[in-house]
Scaffold this motif. Sequence first.
Motif, PDB file in Angstrom:
ATOM      1  N   ALA A  93      -0.350 -15.658  -9.116  1.00 26.08           N
ATOM      2  CA  ALA A  93      -0.830 -14.305  -8.784  1.00 26.08           C
ATOM      3  C   ALA A  93      -0.314 -13.953  -7.401  1.00 26.08           C
ATOM      4  CB  ALA A  93      -2.351 -14.218  -8.836  1.00 26.08           C
ATOM      5  N   LEU A  94      -0.168 -12.631  -7.141  1.00 24.92           N
ATOM      6  CA  LEU A  94       0.298 -12.119  -5.853  1.00 24.92           C
ATOM      7  C   LEU A  94      -0.576 -10.959  -5.416  1.00 24.92           C
ATOM      8  CD1 LEU A  94       4.178 -12.031  -6.378  1.00 24.92           C
ATOM      9  CD2 LEU A  94       2.958 -13.567  -4.858  1.00 24.92           C
ATOM     10  N   ALA A  95      -0.677 -10.758  -4.089  1.00 26.08           N
ATOM     11  CA  ALA A  95      -1.366  -9.591  -3.520  1.00 26.08           C
ATOM     12  C   ALA A  95      -0.644  -9.212  -2.238  1.00 26.08           C
ATOM     13  CB  ALA A  95      -2.837  -9.882  -3.249  1.00 26.08           C
ATOM     14  N   PHE A  96      -0.336  -7.901  -2.099  1.00 26.96           N
ATOM     15  CA  PHE A  96       0.503  -7.441  -0.992  1.00 26.96           C
ATOM     16  C   PHE A  96      -0.116  -6.238  -0.287  1.00 26.96           C
ATOM     17  CE2 PHE A  96       5.111  -6.130   0.216  1.00 26.96           C
ATOM     18  CZ  PHE A  96       4.947  -6.750   1.442  1.00 26.96           C
ATOM     19  N   CYS A  97      -1.429  -6.060  -0.402  1.00 24.48           N
ATOM     20  CA  CYS A  97      -2.080  -4.864   0.169  1.00 24.48           C
ATOM     21  C   CYS A  97      -3.150  -5.264   1.164  1.00 24.48           C
ATOM     22  CB  CYS A  97      -2.672  -3.994  -0.939  1.00 24.48           C
ATOM     23  SG  CYS A  97      -3.722  -4.880  -2.106  1.00 24.48           S
ATOM     24  N   THR A 154       0.810  -1.210   0.000  1.00 23.10           N
ATOM     25  CA  THR A 154       0.000   0.000   0.000  1.00 23.10           C
ATOM     26  C   THR A 154       0.848   1.267   0.000  1.00 23.10           C
ATOM     27  OG1 THR A 154      -0.137  -0.186   2.413  1.00 23.10           O
ATOM     28  CG2 THR A 154      -1.952  -1.110   1.129  1.00 23.10           C
ATOM     29  N   THR A 155       2.077   1.207   0.524  1.00 30.47           N
ATOM     30  CA  THR A 155       2.924   2.403   0.556  1.00 30.47           C
ATOM     31  C   THR A 155       3.580   2.679  -0.790  1.00 30.47           C
ATOM     32  OG1 THR A 155       4.887   1.168   1.280  1.00 30.47           O
ATOM     33  CG2 THR A 155       3.378   1.977   2.988  1.00 30.47           C
ATOM     34  N   SER A 157       3.368   1.481  -8.760  1.00 31.73           N
ATOM     35  CA  SER A 157       3.246   1.686  -7.322  1.00 31.73           C
ATOM     36  C   SER A 157       2.061   2.593  -7.014  1.00 31.73           C
ATOM     37  CB  SER A 157       4.535   2.300  -6.760  1.00 31.73           C
ATOM     38  OG  SER A 157       4.718   3.612  -7.261  1.00 31.73           O
ATOM     39  N   PRO A 158       1.382   2.391  -5.879  1.00 34.35           N
ATOM     40  CA  PRO A 158       0.251   3.255  -5.511  1.00 34.35           C
ATOM     41  C   PRO A 158       0.627   4.717  -5.391  1.00 34.35           C
ATOM     42  CG  PRO A 158       0.265   1.266  -4.177  1.00 34.35           C
ATOM     43  CD  PRO A 158       1.559   1.276  -4.939  1.00 34.35           C
ATOM     44  N   SER A 159       1.890   5.018  -5.114  1.00 33.21           N
ATOM     45  CA  SER A 159       2.321   6.408  -5.033  1.00 33.21           C
ATOM     46  C   SER A 159       2.626   7.003  -6.391  1.00 33.21           C
ATOM     47  CB  SER A 159       3.571   6.516  -4.144  1.00 33.21           C
ATOM     48  OG  SER A 159       4.632   5.747  -4.685  1.00 33.21           O
TER      49      SER A 159
END
Length: 806
Positions: free
Chosen positions: A84-88, A48-49, A311-313
């Motif tokens: 698949a991957l998820a890291f949030c 998320t960062t 990236s979310p940023s």
Amino acid sequence: MNLCYSHVLPFFLHSFLVMFVSISVLVTVVRTTQQAKTVRFLHVAFDTTGESFLAGDHHGHIYVFDISRNRFRLVQRTGQACTALAFCLRRTSEFLVALADYTVKCFDKDTKQLVSWMRGHEGAVSSISVHSSGRFAITTSSDTAQLWDLDTFQRKRKLNIRQSVGIQRVFFLPLSNTILSCFSDDSIFAWESDTLDCKYQLPVPDSGPRVPYKAFAITRDGRSLAAGGRSNLIHLWCLGSQQLIRVIQMPTLVRTVRQMEFVPDSFDGGANQTLGVLSQDGVMRFINIHTCKLLFHVGSHDNAITAAAVSPSGRHIVAIMDNGSINIYSVQSLTQELNKPPPSQVKVISGGKADEDFSNIKVKVRSDIHRAAKSSDRRTNVKILRPPFGSGAEEKENDLPAGLNKKRLVALLKGFGEYPAKYRMFVWRSLLCLPENHAAYSSLTDKGLHTAYLSLSDKYPIKSQKLQRGLQRLLSALAHWSAIFGEVEYLPLIAFPFVKLFQNNPMLCFEVVATVLVNCCQHWFEYFPNPPLNVLSMAENVLAHHDNELLQHLVDCGVTSQLYVWPLLETLFSEVLTRDEWLRLFDNVFSNSPSFLLMACVSYVICCRGPLLLCSQKQDFEYFFHHRNNLDVGAMIKETYRLLSNTPPEIHPRTLHSDFTPLTKGQYPVFNHYPEFIVEYQSKERERIRLQEMEYLRERGLLAQEEEKLTQQRAKLAAMKRELKVKELQLLDATRRRFLQHEHDLRASQIQRLEQEISRKVSTALFIHVTRIGVQRATTFPHINVPLFATPVIYEDFYCRKKPSC
């Protein structure tokens, strides 16, 4: 293994080849084996960062790369390739990985432990979408989509479809509870995630060429959807009106759109305007969806891209190349069109003397009422604007980080009684001036769990494992920061409310608790391990000044300040106040001087004077200050402000407390306000006891092993006895059988001998008888020449004589 470190971004990667490529490419990461064979990376996912991302390779290794700290580490070996991957997730240390065996697993990157194992798919999971709250996730395969609760890891819903219609993708819309499902027949439905009611369906375009949808991208505000596929056309949908608002045609080199990603901008408010389009030629082109202008591109025909993540940023782009390596791009180096602030709406009127003093500016103020009453009067009122005297230094002192002003925040707090719940954490961070020392905090957490809190769950059992781990991690970091916090027994009581509030951001939680300990808990540890007698005495003096009758009643009942002040301090009011009341109180604690907390304790006692005057037993007082009571927190806070303003200086807590001191930036300050020899002695004693316990446990383990060996030997001995008994019985049975057989054979031989003897005797007797008859016949009939041994004739004659009929 080949290692080549970039002098621009020094990733120290063991078993990786790291090369500096260009200005826009920060680093290229190549995974190699001992045989110098390249291991392909398959999938990447940002947290998320936007400063860290996961990468999974073909061998099933999962790595986490920290771009800000220039570090990486291996967090899991799954043994099979990921799909698949998820890291949030809401728990920032956990991540989801879909594997080739059609299962989805949740791991913790810090402990490297398996958190949960989710089964149910009959095909490979192609995508994982996590809700913005981090509580739910959707896993999608070609034939089904499943909704999971990430708190319990239980499946809530399952979307089944006809075999003729496959699923392209199912995902959550940002900042909403809407699920968007896209099928292979180009139909797109929106569902309510709570009730799974269909909200709407996007209409299929009537005119224009058909675009088989394969790739989708959603803006951060969840209002616009971009869809593309086996065409160079991209459809841009407005989800608010459910209308197709634009069709974008890509260059002729683009024949198929494989992937699309929106690039966030700091000033677009979530309405992203830059769209990255990855086509079949391996080039990812970034365009402005409003002006349809090509901003920049990454990748080439020789160095093609197979997948990418933004990236979310919006600061970095991670691309998986066709050769299996990873390129990390800096968006700022690629283009200057992003993250540009909008033009200022304030226009400065220039003219006259450039060096004219601001204090001499005259502004004409016209009054419409005055002009209406006297229309013929053309005179105007002239006011001279001068800056207030001394306001510059005061404003500078009250300025807080993030552009806030403490004086205005306090005025807002006194007007409404509390800060808005939506912005409370943001306001607290500004009031406490948290430095956000990521590196310093990481150095504390990297030391692992402190020995003083290894068995924390035995003394403070918590139902939620996440809160238990968070509390244990926070207390260990505090103990590594200062040795006293490994010995303070009531530290978990102080820290637990903040762990519940900041459970998704452990670093901020640590800094808030550390700030509270440095400022609000001044002089608490000078009499360690005893309570802070100087602080309690000051509270008793304040109570004596403002309500001597209540203090005298407490003294007559044998109740000291250790019974009516210290329980409130060591728990920070968490036992006697509800969550909302506690938040209101600490809105005021963080907005005032450190002495506010001690005054709040005295105020609590004074506001509860009625029930306290009716108590006479010591156990009643103990129960009262450890349980919730009927109290108006607003009245208590007003009373606290009254005590702060009306307490004489000689007994005021501010004479003992220093002014608020924030944590230093970069490294945390040294905390040594405690008797070091006592802490060291207790630490040594605890270590000695721990070693003795370990030795005892080791000896107990050895005894248990010996007992286990003895038990096994006894079991073996019993088994051998049983086996010997069986063998003995078998031998006895065999012996008995042999004896019986011997007797049988002996009897048989005796019978045979008897039969032979009888036969012999019978033959002899017959022979003698026949001989006698022959002799008699020879004597009787001498003229007949009969052989002496003509036995057949003799027998026949003999039998004929014996028979009566002959």
